[in-house]
Structures are given as structure tokens and as C-alpha cells.
Design an enzyme around this catalytic site. Structure first.
Site, PDB file in Angstrom:
ATOM      1  N   ARG A  45       8.414  25.111  29.614  1.00 39.50           N
ATOM      2  CA  ARG A  45       7.025  25.181  29.116  1.00 39.50           C
ATOM      3  C   ARG A  45       6.059  24.649  30.162  1.00 39.50           C
ATOM      4  O   ARG A  45       4.970  25.189  30.364  1.00 39.50           O
ATOM      5  CB  ARG A  45       6.882  24.410  27.793  1.00 39.50           C
ATOM      6  CG  ARG A  45       5.434  24.205  27.368  1.00 39.50           C
ATOM      7  CD  ARG A  45       5.241  23.856  25.905  1.00 39.50           C
ATOM      8  NE  ARG A  45       6.193  22.917  25.380  1.00 39.50           N
ATOM      9  CZ  ARG A  45       6.198  21.602  25.643  1.00 39.50           C
ATOM     10  NH1 ARG A  45       5.291  21.069  26.439  1.00 39.50           N
ATOM     11  NH2 ARG A  45       7.111  20.816  25.103  1.00 39.50           N
ATOM     12  N   TYR A  97     -14.436  42.089  22.697  1.00 44.54           N
ATOM     13  CA  TYR A  97     -13.170  42.484  22.063  1.00 44.54           C
ATOM     14  C   TYR A  97     -13.077  41.864  20.652  1.00 44.54           C
ATOM     15  O   TYR A  97     -13.387  40.672  20.481  1.00 44.54           O
ATOM     16  CB  TYR A  97     -11.992  42.036  22.936  1.00 44.54           C
ATOM     17  CG  TYR A  97     -10.667  42.180  22.240  1.00 44.54           C
ATOM     18  CD1 TYR A  97     -10.254  43.412  21.750  1.00 44.54           C
ATOM     19  CD2 TYR A  97      -9.842  41.086  22.033  1.00 44.54           C
ATOM     20  CE1 TYR A  97      -9.055  43.551  21.072  1.00 44.54           C
ATOM     21  CE2 TYR A  97      -8.633  41.215  21.358  1.00 44.54           C
ATOM     22  CZ  TYR A  97      -8.251  42.456  20.883  1.00 44.54           C
ATOM     23  OH  TYR A  97      -7.068  42.583  20.206  1.00 44.54           O
ATOM     24  N   ASP A 169     -14.049  37.788  30.857  1.00 42.59           N
ATOM     25  CA  ASP A 169     -12.867  38.561  30.470  1.00 42.59           C
ATOM     26  C   ASP A 169     -12.851  39.776  31.397  1.00 42.59           C
ATOM     27  O   ASP A 169     -13.644  40.711  31.239  1.00 42.59           O
ATOM     28  CB  ASP A 169     -12.972  38.959  28.992  1.00 42.59           C
ATOM     29  CG  ASP A 169     -11.744  39.736  28.519  1.00 42.59           C
ATOM     30  OD1 ASP A 169     -11.055  40.351  29.363  1.00 42.59           O
ATOM     31  OD2 ASP A 169     -11.485  39.734  27.303  1.00 42.59           O
ATOM     32  N   LYS A 194      -2.594  44.728  29.462  1.00 39.76           N
ATOM     33  CA  LYS A 194      -3.303  45.963  29.784  1.00 39.76           C
ATOM     34  C   LYS A 194      -2.966  46.445  31.205  1.00 39.76           C
ATOM     35  O   LYS A 194      -1.832  46.767  31.478  1.00 39.76           O
ATOM     36  CB  LYS A 194      -4.801  45.745  29.569  1.00 39.76           C
ATOM     37  CG  LYS A 194      -5.150  45.130  28.194  1.00 39.76           C
ATOM     38  CD  LYS A 194      -4.666  45.999  27.052  1.00 39.76           C
ATOM     39  CE  LYS A 194      -5.090  45.571  25.670  1.00 39.76           C
ATOM     40  NZ  LYS A 194      -4.640  44.302  25.164  1.00 39.76           N
TER      41      LYS A 194
HETATM   42  N1  PLP Z   1      -9.606  40.955  25.935  1.00 34.91           N
HETATM   43  C1  PLP Z   1      -9.729  42.303  25.904  1.00 34.91           C
HETATM   44  C2  PLP Z   1     -10.900  42.934  26.600  1.00 34.91           C
HETATM   45  C3  PLP Z   1      -8.798  43.068  25.216  1.00 34.91           C
HETATM   46  O1  PLP Z   1      -8.953  44.408  25.188  1.00 34.91           O
HETATM   47  C4  PLP Z   1      -7.720  42.425  24.574  1.00 34.91           C
HETATM   48  C5  PLP Z   1      -6.709  43.209  23.815  1.00 34.91           C
HETATM   49  O2  PLP Z   1      -6.923  44.353  23.468  1.00 34.91           O
HETATM   50  C6  PLP Z   1      -7.625  41.034  24.630  1.00 34.91           C
HETATM   51  C7  PLP Z   1      -8.584  40.326  25.320  1.00 34.91           C
HETATM   52  C8  PLP Z   1      -6.502  40.293  23.935  1.00 34.91           C
HETATM   53  O3  PLP Z   1      -5.311  40.420  24.640  1.00 34.91           O
HETATM   54  P1  PLP Z   1      -3.857  40.410  23.950  1.00 34.91           P
HETATM   55  O4  PLP Z   1      -3.800  41.594  23.033  1.00 34.91           O
HETATM   56  O5  PLP Z   1      -2.940  40.501  25.127  1.00 34.91           O
HETATM   57  O6  PLP Z   1      -3.726  39.143  23.202  1.00 34.91           O
END
Ligand code: PLP
Length: 380
Positions: A45, A97, A169, A194
Site C-alpha cells: 500500500r 464529469y 482533470d 481512459k
Molecule cells: N474524470 C473524467 C473526466 C472522467 O471521464 C471519469 C470517468 O469517466 C473520471 C474522472 C472518473 O474516473 P474513473 O471512472 O476511473 O473512476
């Protein structure tokens, strides 16, 4: 070193066996030199060699002093919010998101943290909404799902003038197209699930950090709360990073072709793609994104909820699924899928209409994608 070379070599130096790819270290614990003496790793961890290899590569390609890999993108976002305390304020982009929206409004607020959303593509709105207790400015550029473009350097200047951190992000832009830390941001965040993973077979998240002290604080939270990336995911994410630039360049090119096709299609009312000169953020995107405008496209139909639902259910090569950024193209309806956690009124007020469709352009041949889209738009 150029991006591609770093992605292939940094963090991937051969070990004592000469292996040219890092092994997957599954060990949960590590033998120590003595009681109270700590070796390079002690417990998985707190640190794992395979995870470390991926974090080292990621920090190198995004110009950070360090990177932290998490079990999901949301775990990475959560770690940042854990820097805040009761009475602090998060100012976040409205084009956000759905999962981050939920985390900010339904988890962070339980700790007495205030959240305001503003259209961060409008810098005057950011300046007007920032408060003395704003500790975090959180932006996405391009935003999910409206593909709005926010000026990262300008937001860094505003945040820092008010003593706040800027976190970006960077999932949609990827480290290939945008490196927020080079533009003044403090933290760059990714859903590694992604583009970095790139093959729809990894769930992961990451933070890349500009400053040693902030890195130390985030590492403390990560280790204390425990949502670390597992060894197999770390290996797959590092492997994904090696081909990221090539994939992104090809996907961006196809996305430009698809966006132009959609823009001239009689059933499409509006295309949201920063590569189109009519996009309000096009000029900023040209400066802020290097060599492409991303491979995400949103578009509005001349149709309501059911009409958009029929289109996303009719494509054949382009799969109906949430998520994005992989080699296979994916399509979805934000109102019923990725952004369903919004109250419908709030969702519409935030610009996400019932007829909106979000498309993640993959690596298939562009002609096959155009044919599939045209067929779905005609039949549905
Ligand atoms: N940020 C964006 C722009 C996303 O599109 C997503 C998921 O679709 C996330 C954060 C969250 O990521 P995760 O699904 O890997 O937890």
C-alpha cells in the site's frame, strides 16, 4: 527527450535480470534489513515497484515532481478533496464529469465543504465566484461532456492570487496534448481508465504534482486511506503509456474527420468539438493543446431524449457504453448514462440537454465510423 521516448524508457530501465519491461511485483510485503530499518519498499500500500515504475514514467511525461497511481479516477479526485477541511470552498467548472459532481456535492459536502460550479471558460465568472475560503479550483479542459475549453494558465494565476490550489482533470486532453503543470497548475489528474490505459481493460487514476510539499501531503492521504493502484493495473497502465502518443495522434485525426462529417449532417443541430473553428474555445485550445484537439466529440440532434436514445442504440461498430479513450469507439447519451447522477433540472441548467450524444473516437478506420454514424442517424 521527447514524449514518446520518455514514455517508453523512463521508469522502465532493465532490472538485475536484464528484463526490458518491469516485472509485475505481486508481493504484498517486503523483507526488511532490520527491525526499525526500512528497505526501498516495505508494504505494497505504501509503495510497490511496478506501481512506482508507472508513476515515474507519468511524472516524467507530465513534468511533475512525482505522481501517485490510484485504484480509480474517482479515488484520485477523492484524495485531492481530502486536503480540505470544514469551512473550505471548492470552486469547480460547470462542465464536470458526473462522478466528480457527485463526489463534490454528496461526499465532500458531508465534511462541511462548500461547492460552487461556474462556467470556467468564462474567466470573469471564475474571478467573481472565488472566495477568501476557496482552497481548490477544479477544472476540466476539454470538459465532460460539453467539451468547453478553459484557459489553464489564467486559472492558475487567479487561483494562486487567492491562495487556492489549481487542479486540472486532464483525462480528456491526455498528457500528449496538454501538460497542466507546465501551465502553472498544481495538480493534474487522470482517469487512467481512459486514454492512458487505452484498451478498456484497466480501472485506474492518477495525480501528477508540481511541488514536493504538496506531493508529500497527497502521498500521506493516499497511504492513509489506501486506494492504491494494484500491480497488474500498474503494469497495464505503464504499457498503455508507451503507445499513448501514437494512439492520440491517430484518434485526433479521425475525430477531426468525424466532427466535420457531423457538422454537415442534416440531423445534427450542433457539434461541440474544440477543433472546429466555430467552437468558442478554439483559439485557446490551439495554444493550450499541442498537435490536436482530442478525440471526444459531443453533438446535439434535432431530437429529444428518445431520439438521441435511438441513435446511440443503433450504431453497430461504435459500442453503446460509458467510458472513453480506448481503441474502440464508444457512444453514449449523457442524460441517461454518464451524467445520470444529476437531478434532471440541474443537468439541463448545466447545459446537458436530453438530445446530447457523446462520442469517443477510437482507432478504427474513419470510413467505417462515418458509415456507422450515417446509418444510425438515418435509421433512428
Ligand atoms: N474524470 C473524467 C473526466 C472522467 O471521464 C471519469 C470517468 O469517466 C473520471 C474522472 C472518473 O474516473 P474513473 O471512472 O476511473 O473512476
Amino acid at each position: 527527450m521527447h514524449f514518446r521516448t520518455k514514455a517508453i524508457h523512463v521508469g522502465n530501465e532493465p532490472d538485475a535480470t536484464g528484463a526490458v519491461v518491469p516485472p509485475i511485483y505481486l508481493a504484498a510485503t517486503y523483507a526488511q534489513p532490520g527491525a526499525g530499518e526500512r528497505g526501498a519498499f516495505d508494504y505494497s500500500r505504501s509503495g510497490n515497484p511496478t506501481r512506482k515504475a508507472f508513476e515515474t514514467t507519468l511524472a516524467a511525461v507530465e513534468s511533475g515532481c512525482g505522481a501517485l497511481a490510484f485504484s480509480s479516477g474517482m479515488a484520485a479526485v477523492h484524495c485531492v478533496t481530502m486536503l480540505l477541511k470544514t469551512g473550505d470552498h471548492i470552486l469547480a467548472g460547470r462542465d464536470l464529469y458526473g462522478g466528480s459532481f457527485r463526489l463534490f456535492h454528496k461526499i465532500a459536502d458531508r465534511a462541511g465543504i462548500d461547492v460552487t460550479l461556474v462556467p470556467t471558460e468564462d474567466l470573469d465568472a471564475v474571478r467573481a465566484a472565488i472566495r477568501p475560503n476557496t482552497r481548490l479550483l477544479w477544472i476540466e479542459s476539454p470538459g465532460n461532456p460539453l467539451l468547453t475549453i478553459t484557459d489553464i494558465a489564467a486559472c492558475a494565476e487567479i487561483a494562486h492570487r487567492h491562495g487556492a490550489l489549481l487542479a486540472v482533470d486532464n483525462t480528456f486532453a491526455t498528457p500528449v496534448l496538454t501538460r497542466p503543470l507546465e501551465l502553472g497548475a498544481d495538480i493534474s489528474m487522470h482517469s487512467v481508465t481512459k486514454y492512458i490505459g487505452g484498451h478498456s481493460d484497466v480501472l485506474g487514476g492518477a495525480l501528477i504534482v508540481r511541488d514536493e510539499e504538496l506531493f508529500r501531503q497527497l502521498y500521506f492521504v493516499q497511504n492513509a486511506t489506501g486506494a492504491v493502484m494494484a500491480p497488474l493495473e500498474s503494469y497495464l497502465s505503464g504499457r498503455g503509456l508507451k503507445t499513448l502518443e501514437l494512439r492520440i495522434r491517430a484518434q485526433c485525426q479521425t475525430a477531426e474527420t468525424v466532427a466535420a462529417f457531423l457538422a454537415s449532417h442534416p440531423r445534427v443541430r450542433r457539434v461541440l468539438y474544440p477543433g472546429l473553428p466555430i467552437h468558442p474555445g478554439h483559439e485557446i485550445a490551439k495554444n493550450q493543446m499541442s498537435g490536436g484537439f482530442g478525440a471526444m466529440i459531443s453533438f446535439e440532434l434535432d431530437a429529444d431524449y428518445d431520439g438521441a436514445k435511438r441513435v446511440v442504440e443503433t450504431t453497430r461498430i461504435i459500442r453503446l457504453a460509458v467510458s472513453l479513450g480506448a481503441v474502440e469507439s464508444l457512444i453514449e447519451q449523457p442524460a441517461s448514462m454518464s451524467h445520470a447522477s444529476y437531478d434532471p433540472e440541474v443537468r439541463r441548467a448545466n447545459g446537458i440537454s436530453d438530445g446530447l450524444i457523446r462520442l469517443s473516437v477510437g482507432l478504427e478506420h474513419p470510413d467505417d465510423l462515418l458509415e456507422d454514424l450515417d446509418r444510425a442517424l438515418r435509421l433512428a
